[in-house]
Design an enzyme around this catalytic site. Structure first.
Site, mmCIF file in Angstrom:
data_model
loop_
_atom_site.group_PDB
_atom_site.id
_atom_site.type_symbol
_atom_site.label_atom_id
_atom_site.label_comp_id
_atom_site.label_asym_id
_atom_site.label_seq_id
_atom_site.Cartn_x
_atom_site.Cartn_y
_atom_site.Cartn_z
ATOM 1 N N PHE A 126 0.846 -1.182 0.000
ATOM 2 C CA PHE A 126 0.000 0.000 0.000
ATOM 3 C C PHE A 126 0.887 1.239 0.000
ATOM 4 O O PHE A 126 2.045 1.188 0.441
ATOM 5 C CB PHE A 126 -0.911 0.009 1.238
ATOM 6 C CG PHE A 126 -2.378 0.016 0.923
ATOM 7 C CD1 PHE A 126 -2.933 -0.943 0.091
ATOM 8 C CD2 PHE A 126 -3.216 0.970 1.472
ATOM 9 C CE1 PHE A 126 -4.298 -0.954 -0.182
ATOM 10 C CE2 PHE A 126 -4.582 0.968 1.208
ATOM 11 C CZ PHE A 126 -5.128 -0.003 0.371
ATOM 12 N N GLN A 243 -8.021 14.669 4.004
ATOM 13 C CA GLN A 243 -7.432 13.824 2.968
ATOM 14 C C GLN A 243 -8.392 13.636 1.807
ATOM 15 O O GLN A 243 -9.537 13.222 1.996
ATOM 16 C CB GLN A 243 -7.061 12.452 3.542
ATOM 17 C CG GLN A 243 -6.372 11.546 2.540
ATOM 18 C CD GLN A 243 -5.932 10.237 3.164
ATOM 19 O OE1 GLN A 243 -6.705 9.290 3.242
ATOM 20 N NE2 GLN A 243 -4.693 10.180 3.619
ATOM 21 N N HIS A 245 -8.776 11.294 -1.074
ATOM 22 C CA HIS A 245 -8.286 10.029 -1.612
ATOM 23 C C HIS A 245 -8.075 10.209 -3.105
ATOM 24 O O HIS A 245 -8.930 10.750 -3.806
ATOM 25 C CB HIS A 245 -9.305 8.918 -1.342
ATOM 26 C CG HIS A 245 -8.754 7.537 -1.535
ATOM 27 N ND1 HIS A 245 -8.437 7.032 -2.784
ATOM 28 C CD2 HIS A 245 -8.482 6.539 -0.660
ATOM 29 C CE1 HIS A 245 -7.992 5.801 -2.653
ATOM 30 N NE2 HIS A 245 -7.996 5.477 -1.376
ATOM 31 N N LEU A 259 -15.420 5.242 -3.532
ATOM 32 C CA LEU A 259 -14.018 4.884 -3.369
ATOM 33 C C LEU A 259 -13.569 3.782 -4.331
ATOM 34 O O LEU A 259 -14.262 2.795 -4.550
ATOM 35 C CB LEU A 259 -13.778 4.424 -1.931
ATOM 36 C CG LEU A 259 -12.318 4.324 -1.492
ATOM 37 C CD1 LEU A 259 -11.657 5.684 -1.509
ATOM 38 C CD2 LEU A 259 -12.247 3.724 -0.095
ATOM 39 N N GLU A 262 -7.097 1.605 -2.863
ATOM 40 C CA GLU A 262 -5.671 1.728 -3.144
ATOM 41 C C GLU A 262 -5.051 0.373 -3.486
ATOM 42 O O GLU A 262 -3.951 0.308 -4.037
ATOM 43 C CB GLU A 262 -4.988 2.334 -1.914
ATOM 44 C CG GLU A 262 -3.613 2.901 -2.159
ATOM 45 C CD GLU A 262 -3.160 3.753 -0.989
ATOM 46 O OE1 GLU A 262 -1.942 3.868 -0.795
ATOM 47 O OE2 GLU A 262 -4.020 4.317 -0.278
ATOM 48 N N ARG A 318 -0.970 9.248 -0.066
ATOM 49 C CA ARG A 318 -2.166 9.675 -0.778
ATOM 50 C C ARG A 318 -2.181 11.159 -1.128
ATOM 51 O O ARG A 318 -2.674 11.543 -2.192
ATOM 52 C CB ARG A 318 -3.402 9.334 0.065
ATOM 53 C CG ARG A 318 -3.693 7.853 0.126
ATOM 54 C CD ARG A 318 -4.818 7.559 1.069
ATOM 55 N NE ARG A 318 -5.179 6.136 1.031
ATOM 56 C CZ ARG A 318 -6.087 5.596 1.824
ATOM 57 N NH1 ARG A 318 -6.711 6.337 2.722
ATOM 58 N NH2 ARG A 318 -6.372 4.307 1.728
ATOM 59 N N HIS A 384 -12.180 12.129 1.570
ATOM 60 C CA HIS A 384 -12.213 10.764 2.102
ATOM 61 C C HIS A 384 -12.064 10.681 3.615
ATOM 62 O O HIS A 384 -12.715 9.867 4.268
ATOM 63 C CB HIS A 384 -11.089 9.970 1.431
ATOM 64 C CG HIS A 384 -11.005 8.537 1.864
ATOM 65 N ND1 HIS A 384 -12.064 7.657 1.744
ATOM 66 C CD2 HIS A 384 -9.984 7.816 2.408
ATOM 67 C CE1 HIS A 384 -11.697 6.472 2.184
ATOM 68 N NE2 HIS A 384 -10.457 6.545 2.614
ATOM 69 N N ARG A 419 -2.813 10.631 6.415
ATOM 70 C CA ARG A 419 -2.906 9.232 6.859
ATOM 71 C C ARG A 419 -2.462 8.278 5.756
ATOM 72 O O ARG A 419 -2.848 8.422 4.604
ATOM 73 C CB ARG A 419 -4.355 8.902 7.242
ATOM 74 C CG ARG A 419 -4.552 7.426 7.610
ATOM 75 C CD ARG A 419 -5.978 7.154 8.028
ATOM 76 N NE ARG A 419 -6.939 7.299 6.953
ATOM 77 C CZ ARG A 419 -7.204 6.370 6.027
ATOM 78 N NH1 ARG A 419 -6.522 5.237 6.004
ATOM 79 N NH2 ARG A 419 -8.129 6.585 5.114
#
Length: 607
Positions: A126, A243, A245, A259, A262, A318, A384, A419
């Site tokens: 990730f 954030q 995304h 969404l 990822e 991100r 997100h 994050r």
């Protein structure tokens, strides 16, 4: 537990009340129950429908199942660097150290993780993580987590108040030191009011995404916990860091913002613009250049030999990826529907994609008529997650208000300015457990329980029914639409001082309109009334975000200022703290020094 009815209002009594039934709320309730507290969960939606189910990629934990070199120290370093060193170091440390045990606990309770060839829990790559460390169940990890925790909570006998919204935190202020005495709320179906007396309340209400026009968040995410905490006297920290995304669906319009995990990039997917160029090599920041591949050949080798190669730029944190995508779209190199292309079809065979990404395959096939095994996806940034939240003690999760705790996305500090993917699910588990244990210990240690007065109950009731007593005011749906447009246009992924000042002026105007909102009908089955109550929370939280974003004159993590495009060393040592103003209708802002990291932890960042 005791129950009785007085004046038509239900009244209950517990030791610990958890507001929210996502991963953090369920884990906190289980911990409180196991510590001996009489515990209840209050959730806005149905049990099992929490937003946690939308978390697809996995749970970040340095278990070393794929790469024995991985350990908590590397995970801690990745988390701090991903948050641009603005994280609360103690929270990041506890998270990295305790996450593996929390994952094993889930497995003991029945979670069915994917396995390695050796039969261990499988872990995937990730963005921002040095090693493959996300324990996963295909791309449905959040769903499996909720299923497991929900089953555990039901098994041990925790009471659940479903489709019940908390509108007030009640305080006992007899001794001059306000402390939690319970919660006030209403049943969404009938509109009837309910109070729950409890000396410990844990907020696990999630995020704030419904203040934005394009978001991956579900309808519940209206900033309830943030606003409840503010009005009770707690503080919020670093609310400017929102954030976006990098990968949300952009077509069709009915699912815009939904969404796209990822995991697609973690399993080899690449980002291309309308010219077919793999553009992320043009956006590698200096901070990550030493560990990021700068050629396609090197990036592709990384999937086979991570120990000796630098990771692909698609797996940058991100915030970096979202800004790069935004730049390509603004430069006119976007896809036909205003996004860019995410391509895994040219990288992996169809069977691999359907096995590793079953939800993504069905999501695009059913909602957009796109076969991701044969063609690229159109994606773009979507609101997100909020890194900011209630300021809490890192070890106990207690806020500045005695008896009030917070865990999960509603709490702040753990993730700094950005994050890393997968850290949210382990955050829920680690700090949900800690909050539950601390809340139970607080309730057990009291010589005298706080008093919940009839005046508190009547006050909560009066504020809740206020929209029914106004004639000729605005429709709450119109105000929400205007708020979402304002936040989207002026407090979005790229910000400037003039736009943020405009946003604050517009929010003030919306607050005035909200004071005279009109709601028709009665309290039964009335979504307009529900939104009218939510809007007060959304406006307060939106003001907090915009005011903090205006004050922070730098770009860092999830906060990008076009007029201050680089991070500032001075701002890298400061948190911004938001509190309710004296009038109780807005917020004030102060600066606060970042907690000093011990020397032994600083050594992990020495090259």
């Amino acid at each position: 537990m005791s129950y009785y009815s007085e004046g038509g209002i239900e009244r209950h009594s517990y030791d610990v009340v958890v507001v929210g039934a996502g991963g953090a709320g369920l884990r906190a309730a289980i911990a409180a129950h196991e510590a001996g507290a009489d515990t209840a969960i209050v959730c806005k939606s149905l049990l099992g429908k929490a937003h946690t189910v939308m978390a697809e990629g996995g749970i970040a934990a340095a278990m070393g199942n794929r790469w024995p070199e991985d350990n908590w120290e590397v995970h801690f370093r990745d988390t701090m660097r991903g948050g641009k060193m603005l994280n609360n170091w103690r929270m990041a440390q506890l998270h990295a150290q305790e996450a593996p045990e929390r994952v094993m606990e889930l497995e003991d309770w029945g979670a069915l993780f994917d396995r390695t060839e050796d039969g261990l829990i499988s872990q995937r790559d990730f963005g921002g993580h040095r090693y493959a460390r996300l324990a996963h169940v295909g791309d449905r990890t959040g769903l499996e987590m909720i299923r497991t925790l929900q089953q555990r909570a039901v098994q041990v006998g925790i009471d659940v108040f479903m489709e019940c919204t908390v509108t007030e935190l009640l305080l006992d202020q007899e001794d001059g030191d306000p402390r939690i005495s319970g919660v006030f709320g209403y049943w969404r179906e009938t509109g009837r009011f309910v109070t729950i007396e409890a000396p410990s309340v844990i907020l696990a209400t999630g995020g704030i995404g419904k203040s934005f026009k394009v978001t991956s968040n579900s309808w519940e995410y209206t900033g309830d916990g943030h606003a409840l905490a503010l009005r009770a006297g707690a503080s919020l920290i670093n609310m400017e860091f929102v954030q976006f995304h990098p990968t949300g669906m952009v077509w069709p319009p009915s699912v815009k913002g939904l969404l796209v995990t990822e995991s697609v990039r973690g399993d080899g997917g690449i980002l291309k613009n309308s010219e077919g160029k793999r553009f992320m090599f043009d956006y590698i920041p200096e901070f990550f250049r030493s560990e990021t591949a700068d050629t396609e050949e090197e990036a592709d080798r990384w999937y086979d030999d991570k120990a000796n190669n630098r990771r692909p730029p698609e797996l940058l944190p991100r915030d970096e990826v979202a800004r790069a995508i935004n730049s390509e779209i603004k430069a006119g190199r976007g896809s036909p529907h205003g996004g860019i292309f995410l391509d895994i079809a040219s990288r992996r065979d169809a069977d691999y994609i359907r096995k590793r990404l079953p939800s993504m395959y069905h999501q695009f096939k059913e909602l957009a008529d796109v076969d991701i095994t044969a063609e690229p996806m159109e994606i773009g940034p979507t609101c997100h997650y909020v890194m900011g939240g209630i300021e809490v003690d890192p070890d106990t999760q207690q806020s500045a208000v005695t008896g009030l705790y917070a865990a999960g996305e509603v709490s702040g500090g753990m993730h700094g300015s950005n994050r890393l993917g997968g850290n949210s699910l382990s955050d829920l588990l680690v700090f949900g457990r800690r909050a539950g244990e601390a809340a139970a210990a607080h309730a057990a240690g009291l010589e005298k329980r706080p008093v919940l007065t009839d005046d508190d109950v009547r006050s909560g009731e009066w504020r809740a029914v206020a929209p029914f007593n106004v004639e000729g005011g605005d429709n709450p749906y119109t105000i929400q639409q205007d708020l979402q447009q304002t936040m989207n246009d002026l407090v979005g992924i790229i910000r400037t001082a003039s736009e943020l000042e405009g946003a604050l002026a517009e929010i003030e105007a919306l607050k005035r309109r909200a004071q005279s909102m009109t709601v028709g009908g009665h309290r039964q089955y009335n979504p307009g009334w529900h939104l009218a109550l939510d809007l007060h929370n959304m406006l307060l939280v939106s003001e907090s975000i915009a005011k903090a974003a205006l004050a922070r004159e730098e770009s860092r993590g999830g906060h990008t200022r076009d007029d201050f495009p680089k991070p500032s060393p001075e701002w890298g040592t400061r948190n911004l703290v938001v509190r309710l103003d004296e009038a109780g209708t807005g917020v004030t802002l102060t600066e606060q020094a970042l907690p000093e990291m011990p020397d032994e932890l600083k050594s992990y960042f020495e090259e």
